[in-house]
Motif scaffolding. Structure first.
Motif, PDB file in Angstrom:
ATOM      1  N   GLN A  36       0.831  -1.200   0.000  1.00  0.00           N
ATOM      2  CA  GLN A  36       0.000   0.000   0.000  1.00  0.00           C
ATOM      3  C   GLN A  36       0.863   1.245   0.000  1.00  0.00           C
ATOM      4  OE1 GLN A  36      -2.683  -0.031   3.336  1.00  0.00           O
ATOM      5  NE2 GLN A  36      -3.280  -2.156   3.011  1.00  0.00           N
ATOM      6  N   LYS A  37       0.322   2.290  -0.568  1.00  0.00           N
ATOM      7  CA  LYS A  37       0.898   3.628  -0.443  1.00  0.00           C
ATOM      8  C   LYS A  37      -0.268   4.537  -0.111  1.00  0.00           C
ATOM      9  CE  LYS A  37       3.846   7.143  -2.153  1.00  0.00           C
ATOM     10  NZ  LYS A  37       5.003   7.444  -2.922  1.00  0.00           N
ATOM     11  N   GLY A  38      -0.251   5.065   1.093  1.00  0.00           N
ATOM     12  CA  GLY A  38      -1.409   5.790   1.580  1.00  0.00           C
ATOM     13  C   GLY A  38      -2.543   4.800   1.723  1.00  0.00           C
ATOM     14  N   CYS A  39      -3.681   5.097   1.151  1.00  0.00           N
ATOM     15  CA  CYS A  39      -4.806   4.158   1.214  1.00  0.00           C
ATOM     16  C   CYS A  39      -4.989   3.405  -0.107  1.00  0.00           C
ATOM     17  CB  CYS A  39      -6.086   4.868   1.624  1.00  0.00           C
ATOM     18  SG  CYS A  39      -6.484   6.300   0.642  1.00  0.00           S
ATOM     19  N   GLN A  40      -4.025   3.553  -1.010  1.00  0.00           N
ATOM     20  CA  GLN A  40      -4.096   2.864  -2.306  1.00  0.00           C
ATOM     21  C   GLN A  40      -3.383   1.516  -2.229  1.00  0.00           C
ATOM     22  OE1 GLN A  40      -2.104   4.934  -5.466  1.00  0.00           O
ATOM     23  NE2 GLN A  40      -2.958   3.635  -7.048  1.00  0.00           N
ATOM     24  N   ILE A  41      -4.044   0.459  -2.671  1.00  0.00           N
ATOM     25  CA  ILE A  41      -3.458  -0.876  -2.726  1.00  0.00           C
ATOM     26  C   ILE A  41      -2.708  -1.009  -4.049  1.00  0.00           C
ATOM     27  CG2 ILE A  41      -3.939  -3.354  -2.839  1.00  0.00           C
ATOM     28  CD1 ILE A  41      -6.359  -2.776  -1.005  1.00  0.00           C
ATOM     29  N   LEU A  42      -1.484  -1.533  -3.983  1.00  0.00           N
ATOM     30  CA  LEU A  42      -0.627  -1.633  -5.156  1.00  0.00           C
ATOM     31  C   LEU A  42      -0.268  -3.075  -5.462  1.00  0.00           C
ATOM     32  CD1 LEU A  42       1.904   1.103  -4.051  1.00  0.00           C
ATOM     33  CD2 LEU A  42       0.021   1.411  -5.643  1.00  0.00           C
ATOM     34  N   GLU A  43       0.051  -3.329  -6.712  1.00  0.00           N
ATOM     35  CA  GLU A  43       0.592  -4.624  -7.108  1.00  0.00           C
ATOM     36  C   GLU A  43       2.059  -4.662  -6.687  1.00  0.00           C
ATOM     37  OE1 GLU A  43      -1.017  -7.182  -8.603  1.00  0.00           O
ATOM     38  OE2 GLU A  43      -2.865  -6.008  -8.436  1.00  0.00           O
ATOM     39  N   GLU A  44       2.556  -5.848  -6.394  1.00  0.00           N
ATOM     40  CA  GLU A  44       3.945  -5.986  -5.975  1.00  0.00           C
ATOM     41  C   GLU A  44       4.899  -5.438  -7.031  1.00  0.00           C
ATOM     42  OE1 GLU A  44       7.070  -9.474  -4.684  1.00  0.00           O
ATOM     43  OE2 GLU A  44       4.973  -9.688  -4.095  1.00  0.00           O
ATOM     44  N   GLN A  45       4.569  -5.602  -8.306  1.00  0.00           N
ATOM     45  CA  GLN A  45       5.436  -5.119  -9.388  1.00  0.00           C
ATOM     46  C   GLN A  45       5.608  -3.602  -9.332  1.00  0.00           C
ATOM     47  OE1 GLN A  45       7.225  -7.084 -11.538  1.00  0.00           O
ATOM     48  NE2 GLN A  45       8.241  -5.152 -11.976  1.00  0.00           N
ATOM     49  N   GLU A  46       4.564  -2.881  -8.940  1.00  0.00           N
ATOM     50  CA  GLU A  46       4.672  -1.420  -8.822  1.00  0.00           C
ATOM     51  C   GLU A  46       5.685  -1.045  -7.749  1.00  0.00           C
ATOM     52  OE1 GLU A  46       0.678   0.772  -9.316  1.00  0.00           O
ATOM     53  OE2 GLU A  46       0.135  -1.232  -8.559  1.00  0.00           O
ATOM     54  N   VAL A  47       5.698  -1.787  -6.669  1.00  0.00           N
ATOM     55  CA  VAL A  47       6.652  -1.529  -5.584  1.00  0.00           C
ATOM     56  C   VAL A  47       8.063  -1.888  -6.054  1.00  0.00           C
ATOM     57  CG1 VAL A  47       7.252  -2.029  -3.193  1.00  0.00           C
ATOM     58  CG2 VAL A  47       4.853  -1.933  -3.876  1.00  0.00           C
ATOM     59  N   TRP A  48       8.202  -3.019  -6.743  1.00  0.00           N
ATOM     60  CA  TRP A  48       9.501  -3.409  -7.304  1.00  0.00           C
ATOM     61  C   TRP A  48      10.037  -2.306  -8.209  1.00  0.00           C
ATOM     62  CZ3 TRP A  48      12.950  -7.378  -6.906  1.00  0.00           C
ATOM     63  CH2 TRP A  48      12.567  -8.480  -6.156  1.00  0.00           C
ATOM     64  N   ASP A  49       9.176  -1.788  -9.091  1.00  0.00           N
ATOM     65  CA  ASP A  49       9.595  -0.739 -10.026  1.00  0.00           C
ATOM     66  C   ASP A  49      10.080   0.498  -9.287  1.00  0.00           C
ATOM     67  OD1 ASP A  49       8.874  -2.450 -12.087  1.00  0.00           O
ATOM     68  OD2 ASP A  49       6.991  -1.414 -12.521  1.00  0.00           O
ATOM     69  N   TYR A  50       9.343   0.907  -8.253  1.00  0.00           N
ATOM     70  CA  TYR A  50       9.744   2.083  -7.491  1.00  0.00           C
ATOM     71  C   TYR A  50      11.076   1.849  -6.792  1.00  0.00           C
ATOM     72  CZ  TYR A  50      10.138   5.755  -4.113  1.00  0.00           C
ATOM     73  OH  TYR A  50      10.627   6.798  -3.376  1.00  0.00           O
ATOM     74  N   ILE A  51      11.217   0.694  -6.145  1.00  0.00           N
ATOM     75  CA  ILE A  51      12.458   0.397  -5.418  1.00  0.00           C
ATOM     76  C   ILE A  51      13.630   0.335  -6.393  1.00  0.00           C
ATOM     77  CG2 ILE A  51      13.667  -1.347  -4.040  1.00  0.00           C
ATOM     78  CD1 ILE A  51      10.928  -1.966  -2.741  1.00  0.00           C
ATOM     79  N   TYR A  52      13.419  -0.247  -7.568  1.00  0.00           N
ATOM     80  CA  TYR A  52      14.482  -0.303  -8.571  1.00  0.00           C
ATOM     81  C   TYR A  52      14.912   1.111  -8.965  1.00  0.00           C
ATOM     82  CZ  TYR A  52      17.097  -0.985 -12.811  1.00  0.00           C
ATOM     83  OH  TYR A  52      18.084  -0.938 -13.753  1.00  0.00           O
ATOM     84  N   GLN A  53      13.948   1.968  -9.247  1.00  0.00           N
ATOM     85  CA  GLN A  53      14.275   3.347  -9.625  1.00  0.00           C
ATOM     86  C   GLN A  53      15.013   4.054  -8.493  1.00  0.00           C
ATOM     87  OE1 GLN A  53      10.638   5.236 -10.801  1.00  0.00           O
ATOM     88  NE2 GLN A  53      10.495   4.085 -12.697  1.00  0.00           N
ATOM     89  N   PHE A  54      14.558   3.863  -7.275  1.00  0.00           N
ATOM     90  CA  PHE A  54      15.188   4.503  -6.121  1.00  0.00           C
ATOM     91  C   PHE A  54      16.651   4.108  -6.016  1.00  0.00           C
ATOM     92  CE2 PHE A  54      16.462   4.412  -1.651  1.00  0.00           C
ATOM     93  CZ  PHE A  54      16.205   5.717  -1.282  1.00  0.00           C
ATOM     94  N   TRP A  55      16.938   2.805  -6.069  1.00  0.00           N
ATOM     95  CA  TRP A  55      18.313   2.341  -5.884  1.00  0.00           C
ATOM     96  C   TRP A  55      19.171   2.584  -7.115  1.00  0.00           C
ATOM     97  CZ3 TRP A  55      19.647   2.226  -1.222  1.00  0.00           C
ATOM     98  CH2 TRP A  55      18.867   1.676  -0.218  1.00  0.00           C
ATOM     99  N   SER A  56      18.594   2.575  -8.303  1.00  0.00           N
ATOM    100  CA  SER A  56      19.411   2.708  -9.516  1.00  0.00           C
ATOM    101  C   SER A  56      19.732   4.152  -9.880  1.00  0.00           C
ATOM    102  CB  SER A  56      18.734   2.025 -10.694  1.00  0.00           C
ATOM    103  OG  SER A  56      17.533   2.679 -11.022  1.00  0.00           O
ATOM    104  N   LEU A  57      19.089   5.115  -9.260  1.00  0.00           N
ATOM    105  CA  LEU A  57      19.339   6.519  -9.598  1.00  0.00           C
ATOM    106  C   LEU A  57      20.505   7.122  -8.845  1.00  0.00           C
ATOM    107  CD1 LEU A  57      15.691   7.880  -9.916  1.00  0.00           C
ATOM    108  CD2 LEU A  57      17.340   7.438 -11.746  1.00  0.00           C
ATOM    109  N   GLY A  58      21.376   6.265  -8.316  1.00  0.00           N
ATOM    110  CA  GLY A  58      22.580   6.781  -7.661  1.00  0.00           C
ATOM    111  C   GLY A  58      22.318   7.236  -6.228  1.00  0.00           C
ATOM    112  N   THR A  59      21.341   6.657  -5.569  1.00  0.00           N
ATOM    113  CA  THR A  59      21.024   7.009  -4.194  1.00  0.00           C
ATOM    114  C   THR A  59      22.135   6.537  -3.265  1.00  0.00           C
ATOM    115  OG1 THR A  59      18.712   6.787  -4.746  1.00  0.00           O
ATOM    116  CG2 THR A  59      19.235   6.823  -2.425  1.00  0.00           C
TER     117      THR A  59
END
Length: 64
Positions: A36-59
């Protein structure tokens, strides 16, 4: 090497969220068997995509 490291970070983050070790990651949560993000239920793939972008952008920095 960077791709493998990012994949391991993603796996670890998702597993920690599912195990309840990490309660929240940048606004994303795993509650009652669903991502979930806020009160929105998400698919696991959406979370994977976000985490990938977070870690791959040089964080992070890989030092020698």
């Amino acid at each position: 090497m960077k791709q493998k490291f990012i994949k391991e970070l993603m796996d670890d983050t998702i597993l920690q969220m599912k195990a309840g070790v990490t309660k929240e990651f940048k606004g994303y949560m795993y509650l009652y068997g669903e991502f979930q993000k806020g009160c929105q239920i998400l698919e696991e793939q959406e979370v994977w995509d976000y985490i990938y972008q977070f870690w791959s952008l040089g964080t992070f920095f890989l030092g020698k």
